[in-house]
Design a protein around this motif. Sequence first.
Motif, mmCIF file in Angstrom:
data_model
loop_
_atom_site.group_PDB
_atom_site.id
_atom_site.type_symbol
_atom_site.label_atom_id
_atom_site.label_comp_id
_atom_site.label_asym_id
_atom_site.label_seq_id
_atom_site.Cartn_x
_atom_site.Cartn_y
_atom_site.Cartn_z
ATOM 1 N N SER A 111 83.111 -37.128 -60.250
ATOM 2 C CA SER A 111 81.707 -37.902 -60.125
ATOM 3 C C SER A 111 81.880 -39.484 -60.549
ATOM 4 O O SER A 111 82.669 -39.844 -61.434
ATOM 5 C CB SER A 111 80.615 -37.360 -61.029
ATOM 6 N N PHE A 112 80.850 -40.233 -60.000
ATOM 7 C CA PHE A 112 80.970 -41.889 -60.240
ATOM 8 C C PHE A 112 79.548 -41.943 -61.136
ATOM 9 O O PHE A 112 78.575 -41.656 -60.275
ATOM 10 C CB PHE A 112 81.390 -42.607 -59.042
ATOM 11 N N MET A 113 79.695 -42.976 -62.052
ATOM 12 C CA MET A 113 78.389 -43.203 -62.728
ATOM 13 C C MET A 113 78.274 -44.755 -63.052
ATOM 14 O O MET A 113 79.294 -45.444 -63.189
ATOM 15 C CB MET A 113 78.472 -42.548 -64.065
ATOM 16 N N GLU A 114 77.011 -45.454 -63.119
ATOM 17 C CA GLU A 114 77.083 -46.621 -63.336
ATOM 18 C C GLU A 114 76.048 -47.278 -64.276
ATOM 19 O O GLU A 114 74.925 -46.256 -64.235
ATOM 20 C CB GLU A 114 76.864 -47.376 -61.916
ATOM 21 N N ASP A 115 76.241 -48.068 -65.160
ATOM 22 C CA ASP A 115 75.324 -48.311 -66.177
ATOM 23 C C ASP A 115 74.233 -49.524 -65.583
ATOM 24 O O ASP A 115 74.566 -50.264 -64.548
ATOM 25 C CB ASP A 115 75.828 -48.685 -67.715
ATOM 26 N N GLU A 116 73.675 -50.083 -66.562
ATOM 27 C CA GLU A 116 72.578 -51.064 -65.943
ATOM 28 C C GLU A 116 73.403 -52.577 -65.797
ATOM 29 O O GLU A 116 73.021 -53.372 -65.285
ATOM 30 C CB GLU A 116 71.428 -51.282 -66.977
ATOM 31 N N ASN A 117 74.298 -52.636 -66.301
ATOM 32 C CA ASN A 117 75.457 -53.984 -66.378
ATOM 33 C C ASN A 117 76.469 -53.555 -65.107
ATOM 34 O O ASN A 117 77.127 -54.841 -64.852
ATOM 35 C CB ASN A 117 76.369 -53.802 -67.633
ATOM 36 N N GLY A 118 76.355 -52.457 -64.695
ATOM 37 C CA GLY A 118 77.245 -52.377 -63.218
ATOM 38 C C GLY A 118 78.340 -52.046 -63.496
ATOM 39 O O GLY A 118 79.433 -51.988 -62.817
ATOM 40 N N PRO B 202 79.030 -35.133 -58.583
ATOM 41 C CA PRO B 202 80.477 -34.359 -58.702
ATOM 42 C C PRO B 202 80.610 -33.711 -57.511
ATOM 43 O O PRO B 202 79.758 -32.977 -56.990
ATOM 44 C CB PRO B 202 80.229 -33.405 -59.940
ATOM 45 N N LYS B 203 81.795 -34.030 -56.838
ATOM 46 C CA LYS B 203 82.339 -33.128 -55.735
ATOM 47 C C LYS B 203 83.801 -33.285 -55.571
ATOM 48 O O LYS B 203 84.435 -33.946 -56.056
ATOM 49 C CB LYS B 203 81.522 -33.653 -54.401
ATOM 50 N N LEU B 204 84.297 -32.683 -54.528
ATOM 51 C CA LEU B 204 85.709 -32.727 -54.183
ATOM 52 C C LEU B 204 85.808 -33.972 -53.377
ATOM 53 O O LEU B 204 84.967 -34.644 -52.476
ATOM 54 C CB LEU B 204 85.976 -31.601 -53.512
ATOM 55 N N TYR B 205 86.965 -34.542 -53.172
ATOM 56 C CA TYR B 205 87.362 -35.840 -52.596
ATOM 57 C C TYR B 205 88.811 -35.695 -51.737
ATOM 58 O O TYR B 205 89.732 -36.056 -52.417
ATOM 59 C CB TYR B 205 87.314 -37.106 -53.575
ATOM 60 N N PRO B 206 88.654 -34.920 -50.596
ATOM 61 C CA PRO B 206 89.731 -34.679 -50.028
ATOM 62 C C PRO B 206 90.675 -35.674 -49.529
ATOM 63 O O PRO B 206 91.995 -35.647 -49.079
ATOM 64 C CB PRO B 206 89.258 -33.753 -48.815
ATOM 65 N N ARG B 207 89.929 -36.922 -49.237
ATOM 66 C CA ARG B 207 90.487 -38.090 -48.937
ATOM 67 C C ARG B 207 91.743 -38.380 -49.990
ATOM 68 O O ARG B 207 92.502 -39.226 -49.424
ATOM 69 C CB ARG B 207 89.671 -39.369 -48.706
ATOM 70 N N PHE B 208 91.561 -38.147 -51.036
ATOM 71 C CA PHE B 208 92.741 -38.425 -52.340
ATOM 72 C C PHE B 208 93.734 -37.259 -52.045
ATOM 73 O O PHE B 208 94.725 -37.514 -51.803
ATOM 74 C CB PHE B 208 92.171 -38.470 -53.657
ATOM 75 N N ASN B 209 93.080 -35.934 -52.338
ATOM 76 C CA ASN B 209 93.897 -34.650 -52.115
ATOM 77 C C ASN B 209 92.810 -33.500 -52.077
ATOM 78 O O ASN B 209 91.826 -33.807 -52.527
ATOM 79 C CB ASN B 209 95.243 -34.692 -53.057
ATOM 80 N N ASP B 210 93.212 -32.268 -51.768
ATOM 81 C CA ASP B 210 92.328 -31.257 -51.601
ATOM 82 C C ASP B 210 91.817 -30.842 -53.248
ATOM 83 O O ASP B 210 91.211 -29.774 -53.232
ATOM 84 C CB ASP B 210 92.866 -30.184 -50.820
ATOM 85 N N SER C 173 89.042 -29.873 -66.138
ATOM 86 C CA SER C 173 88.375 -28.965 -65.290
ATOM 87 C C SER C 173 87.255 -29.560 -64.693
ATOM 88 O O SER C 173 86.571 -30.651 -65.132
ATOM 89 C CB SER C 173 88.142 -27.719 -66.199
ATOM 90 N N ARG C 174 86.944 -28.927 -63.612
ATOM 91 C CA ARG C 174 85.746 -29.372 -62.598
ATOM 92 C C ARG C 174 84.261 -29.153 -63.619
ATOM 93 O O ARG C 174 83.393 -29.981 -63.600
ATOM 94 C CB ARG C 174 85.606 -28.473 -61.274
ATOM 95 N N ASP C 175 84.277 -28.141 -64.441
ATOM 96 C CA ASP C 175 83.328 -28.098 -65.551
ATOM 97 C C ASP C 175 82.990 -29.126 -66.251
ATOM 98 O O ASP C 175 81.980 -29.442 -66.558
ATOM 99 C CB ASP C 175 83.360 -26.323 -66.082
ATOM 100 N N GLU C 176 84.331 -29.726 -66.828
ATOM 101 C CA GLU C 176 84.215 -30.900 -67.602
ATOM 102 C C GLU C 176 83.546 -32.088 -66.948
ATOM 103 O O GLU C 176 82.716 -32.888 -67.525
ATOM 104 C CB GLU C 176 85.668 -31.151 -68.226
ATOM 105 N N VAL C 177 83.957 -32.098 -65.658
ATOM 106 C CA VAL C 177 83.675 -33.309 -64.954
ATOM 107 C C VAL C 177 81.926 -33.043 -64.696
ATOM 108 O O VAL C 177 80.981 -34.016 -65.149
ATOM 109 C CB VAL C 177 84.048 -33.254 -63.387
#
Length: 136
Positions: free
Chosen positions: A112-119, A99-107, A77-81
């Motif tokens: 969401s995208f995360m990064e740690d200190e190691n990249g 966290p958001k919709l990415y319509p370029r993939f599909n509607d 679910s979106r809530d889980e994201v």
Amino acid sequence: MPLFDHLGITVEDLTRSSAQFDPVMRALGCTRQDAEQSVSWYKGEEELILFPAREVGTGPHRTGRVGWQHLAFAVDSRDEVDRLHAIAVGAGWTTVREPKLYPRFNDRYYASFMEDENGIRLEFMCNSPQQSVDKR
């Protein structure tokens, strides 16, 4: 048979990275196992392993260079994201994309995208079936 058996990631500081990964991996339902030169999380037969760098000071990894891009975790679910995103932020991960919709993939693609200190980049994503688009 699982899609993959294990995934190994090299990190600069095993203790710090384990502290960042642990809340996220446990929230995903994984069990932690520490070893002398690694830390692992299991879910079923699949395993994610952190290893200390053999050459200290060679990081961080840069997304877009040859090699690792990101690891996406599919959730229900979106809530889980949103929940996983908040856990990662609380564990010290940096938000690359909120966290958001990415319509370029599909509607229906919410991520969401995360990064740690190691990249090391993770994605939390939900690609709900067409009929449940309006459900959170």
